[in-house]
Write an enzyme that holds these catalytic residues in place. Structure first.
Site, mmCIF file in Angstrom:
data_model
loop_
_atom_site.group_PDB
_atom_site.id
_atom_site.type_symbol
_atom_site.label_atom_id
_atom_site.label_comp_id
_atom_site.label_asym_id
_atom_site.label_seq_id
_atom_site.Cartn_x
_atom_site.Cartn_y
_atom_site.Cartn_z
ATOM 1 N N ASP A 225 0.846 -1.194 0.000
ATOM 2 C CA ASP A 225 0.000 0.000 0.000
ATOM 3 C C ASP A 225 0.882 1.245 0.000
ATOM 4 O O ASP A 225 1.316 1.717 1.048
ATOM 5 C CB ASP A 225 -0.928 -0.016 1.227
ATOM 6 C CG ASP A 225 -1.875 1.174 1.247
ATOM 7 O OD1 ASP A 225 -1.928 1.904 0.235
ATOM 8 O OD2 ASP A 225 -2.571 1.359 2.270
ATOM 9 N N LYS A 232 1.575 7.808 0.616
ATOM 10 C CA LYS A 232 1.927 7.845 2.028
ATOM 11 C C LYS A 232 3.305 8.457 2.210
ATOM 12 O O LYS A 232 4.188 8.269 1.365
ATOM 13 C CB LYS A 232 1.971 6.406 2.583
ATOM 14 C CG LYS A 232 0.627 5.744 2.776
ATOM 15 C CD LYS A 232 0.821 4.341 3.353
ATOM 16 C CE LYS A 232 -0.498 3.605 3.501
ATOM 17 N NZ LYS A 232 -1.411 4.192 4.481
ATOM 18 N N ARG A 306 -10.960 -0.532 1.768
ATOM 19 C CA ARG A 306 -12.427 -0.637 1.782
ATOM 20 C C ARG A 306 -12.979 -0.782 0.374
ATOM 21 O O ARG A 306 -14.065 -1.319 0.176
ATOM 22 C CB ARG A 306 -13.025 0.581 2.508
ATOM 23 C CG ARG A 306 -12.719 1.887 1.850
ATOM 24 C CD ARG A 306 -12.979 3.069 2.774
ATOM 25 N NE ARG A 306 -11.920 3.230 3.777
ATOM 26 C CZ ARG A 306 -11.907 4.191 4.705
ATOM 27 N NH1 ARG A 306 -12.900 5.052 4.791
ATOM 28 N NH2 ARG A 306 -10.904 4.282 5.561
HETATM 29 N N1 BES Z 1 -3.458 0.003 5.079
HETATM 30 C C1 BES Z 1 -3.874 1.255 5.595
HETATM 31 C C2 BES Z 1 -4.234 1.195 7.059
HETATM 32 C C3 BES Z 1 -3.113 0.986 8.047
HETATM 33 C C4 BES Z 1 -2.144 1.965 8.217
HETATM 34 C C5 BES Z 1 -3.081 -0.136 8.814
HETATM 35 C C6 BES Z 1 -1.160 1.769 9.145
HETATM 36 C C7 BES Z 1 -2.099 -0.331 9.738
HETATM 37 C C8 BES Z 1 -1.121 0.627 9.891
HETATM 38 C C9 BES Z 1 -5.109 1.747 4.850
HETATM 39 O O1 BES Z 1 -5.182 1.412 3.520
HETATM 40 C C10 BES Z 1 -5.067 3.243 4.922
HETATM 41 O O2 BES Z 1 -4.196 3.814 4.341
HETATM 42 N N2 BES Z 1 -6.010 3.832 5.665
HETATM 43 C C11 BES Z 1 -6.089 5.236 5.818
HETATM 44 C C12 BES Z 1 -7.483 5.670 5.476
HETATM 45 C C13 BES Z 1 -7.630 7.148 5.305
HETATM 46 C C14 BES Z 1 -6.934 7.613 4.059
HETATM 47 C C15 BES Z 1 -9.113 7.476 5.241
HETATM 48 C C16 BES Z 1 -5.756 5.563 7.267
HETATM 49 O O3 BES Z 1 -6.159 4.805 8.161
HETATM 50 O O4 BES Z 1 -5.082 6.548 7.498
HETATM 51 ZN ZN ZN Z 2 -4.187 -0.321 2.970
HETATM 52 MN MN MN Z 3 -4.160 2.829 2.279
#
Ligand code: BES
Ligand code: ZN
Ligand code: MN
Length: 452
Positions: A225, A232, A306
């Site tokens: 990701d 990120k 999601r």
């Molecule tokens: N894979 C991540 C969530 C995650 C981040 C899990 C760090 C464990 C550790 C997910 O795809 C993500 O990036 N979520 C974002 C959502 C936001 C952009 C609405 C998040 O949680 O910041």
């Molecule tokens: Zn993710």
């Molecule tokens: Mn993500």
């Protein structure tokens, strides 16, 4: 293997001792042993190791302090606290404690030769050899999948791993790859994964007697990701090889169920993609056509989990199974709420949620329920599509993500686990790195509900 059933060498016998039982036990030992243990200041503190010597001073056995708690930790540190060798237990232990030994012996050795082997334990005859071995094997699979870096765990590799597990248990496998996803209606899985060098895919595995209750497992298999165009920052991206941790749980749990021969009709769905960046990457503002028919406006390409899950969950809900269980490393927000060591659970059936919390406690795989608070659903309203993929506020991020998924599940009985799947610090039986989170708890629950 650290848990064995036979050995050519004479095993060293371990006596497990609680601190309060030391004086009485000591009175049954020779004065030489008592003197030695006293000189070594052996107090039978948990984890403390003492050696019992024969007349020629050679070790004839070990005495190990323990707390006796029925959890993974009580024997979980021993495989690397004890010197290499073969051991047997003079004390009765539970299957869970034995599992702790097996899990504590784990090493991720694919890229580095370990400094030593774990101490090996002969499985006592009174324990369930098969159940314990199956559990250790499934958790090892989960950890290996998560620990393997993204370059060696691409969507096709993940599909291969799933196929191997399926083949072992004569399960049926269908995989929809690349543009086939579009034809089949999985617009969200396709959009998230289409920019990657390895094509996105939906893995669909079925096993068991169709007359048995239908259980469907769904896993988030984001092999890496990057965040997509909403990329990120370095620290946020560093561990994103583990973003297929949900898929790993679902696959490991499927293996537990099939190996145990649980009387269910099992379906396993894994959306395997890489959230990468290229000229054809999906963008903020794009509107996706999902499998359920709902349109999704993209607010943030980093809320990709999601999206792949919404297509897989809509497919799962189509046949209204008895229960859908999904595992996803979905939000940083769940981690802020519960930390990495407690799985966040969302569930639209109270009695299932209550039983799962209890199963988590019993199996030392803690999960805790968070609410599907309906009023937050309006945070996902879009002016141009049926729903937006990310709320405008960071507040209640795990809840809004779960509510997003709920829109695709409808009223089908459903449990959603938002997990970390990774130990950020080592603990007994829980080495740093990929981890089984919620999979053992769910297995415990399913065995109680559907088992013999
Ligand atoms: N894979 C991540 C969530 C995650 C981040 C899990 C760090 C464990 C550790 C997910 O795809 C993500 O990036 N979520 C974002 C959502 C936001 C952009 C609405 C998040 O949680 O910041
Ligand atoms: Zn993710
Ligand atoms: Mn993500």
């Amino acid at each position: 293997m650290s848990l064995i059933t036979t050995s050519d060498t004479q095993p060293i016998t371990i006596q497990l001792l609680k601190a309060e039982a030391l004086p009485e036990w000591g009175s049954t030992q020779t004065s030489t042993t008592r003197d030695w243990l006293e000189r070594l200041q052996f107090k039978a503190q948990p984890g403390q190791i003492g050696w019992i010597t024969g007349d020629d001073a050679s070790p004839t056995g070990a005495v190990v302090g323990w707390d006796g708690n029925d959890d993974l930790a009580s024997l979980g540190a021993l495989p690397f606290q004890l010197p290499e060798g073969v051991y047997q237990l003079a004390t009765d232990v539970s299957d869970l404690q034995l599992t702790g030994w097996g899990l504590g012996a784990y090493q991720f050795d694919r890229y580095k030769t370990p400094e030593r082997a774990p101490a090996q334990l002969l499985i006592p005859e009174r324990n369930d050899v098969e159940a314990v071995s199956n559990m250790v094997a499934a958790v090892t699979l989960i950890r290996d999948l998560v620990n393997t870096p993204a370059d060696d765990m691409t969507p096709d590799t993940l599909a291969l791993e799933a196929t191997q597990v399926a083949d072992t248990h004569d399960a049926e496998v269908t995989i929809t790859v690349g543009d086939e996803l579009l034809q089949a209606g999985f617009g969200a899985i396709h959009a998230v994964g289409r920019a990657a060098a390895v094509a996105p895919r939906l893995i669909d595995i079925t096993w068991g007697d169709p007359a048995h209750p239908a259980i469907t497992l769904v896993g988030k298999g984001v092999c890496f990701d990057s965040g997509g165009l909403n990329m990120k920052p370095a620290t946020g991206m560093r561990w994103m090889k583990k973003d297929m941790g949900g898929a790993a749980q679902a696959l490991g749990l499927a293996q537990m169920i099939m190996a145990a021969g649980l009387p269910v009709r099992l379906r396993l769905l894994i959306a395997a993609v890489e959230n990468a960046v290229a000229g054809n990457a999906y963008r903020p503002g794009d509107i996706l056509q999902t499998y359920k028919g709902l349109t999704v406006e993209i607010d943030n390409t980093d809320a990709e989990g999601r999206l792949v899950m919404c297509d897989a969950l809509a497919l799962a809900a189509e046949e209204t199974p008895e229960l859908i269980i999904d595992f996803s490393t979905l939000t940083g927000s769940a981690r802020s709420a519960l930390g990495p060591e407690v799985g966040a659970m969302f569930c639209n059936r109270d009695e299932v949620a209550t039983a799962l919390v209890a199963a988590g406690q019993a199996s030392d795989d803690p999960v805790w329920r968070l609410p599907l608070h309906k009023p937050y659903r309006s945070l996902l309203d879009s002016t141009v599509a049926d729903i937006v993929n990310s709320a405008g506020t960071p507040m209640a991020g795990a809840i809004t993500a779960a509510l997003f998924l709920e829109s695709f599940v409808g009223d089908c009985p459903w449990v959603h686990f938002d997990i970390h799947a990774f130990n950020t610090r080592p603990r007994p039986a829980r080495p740093e790195g990929g981890e089984a989170t919620a999979a053992r708890a769910v297995f415990d629950y399913l065995q109680q509900r559907f088992g013999p």
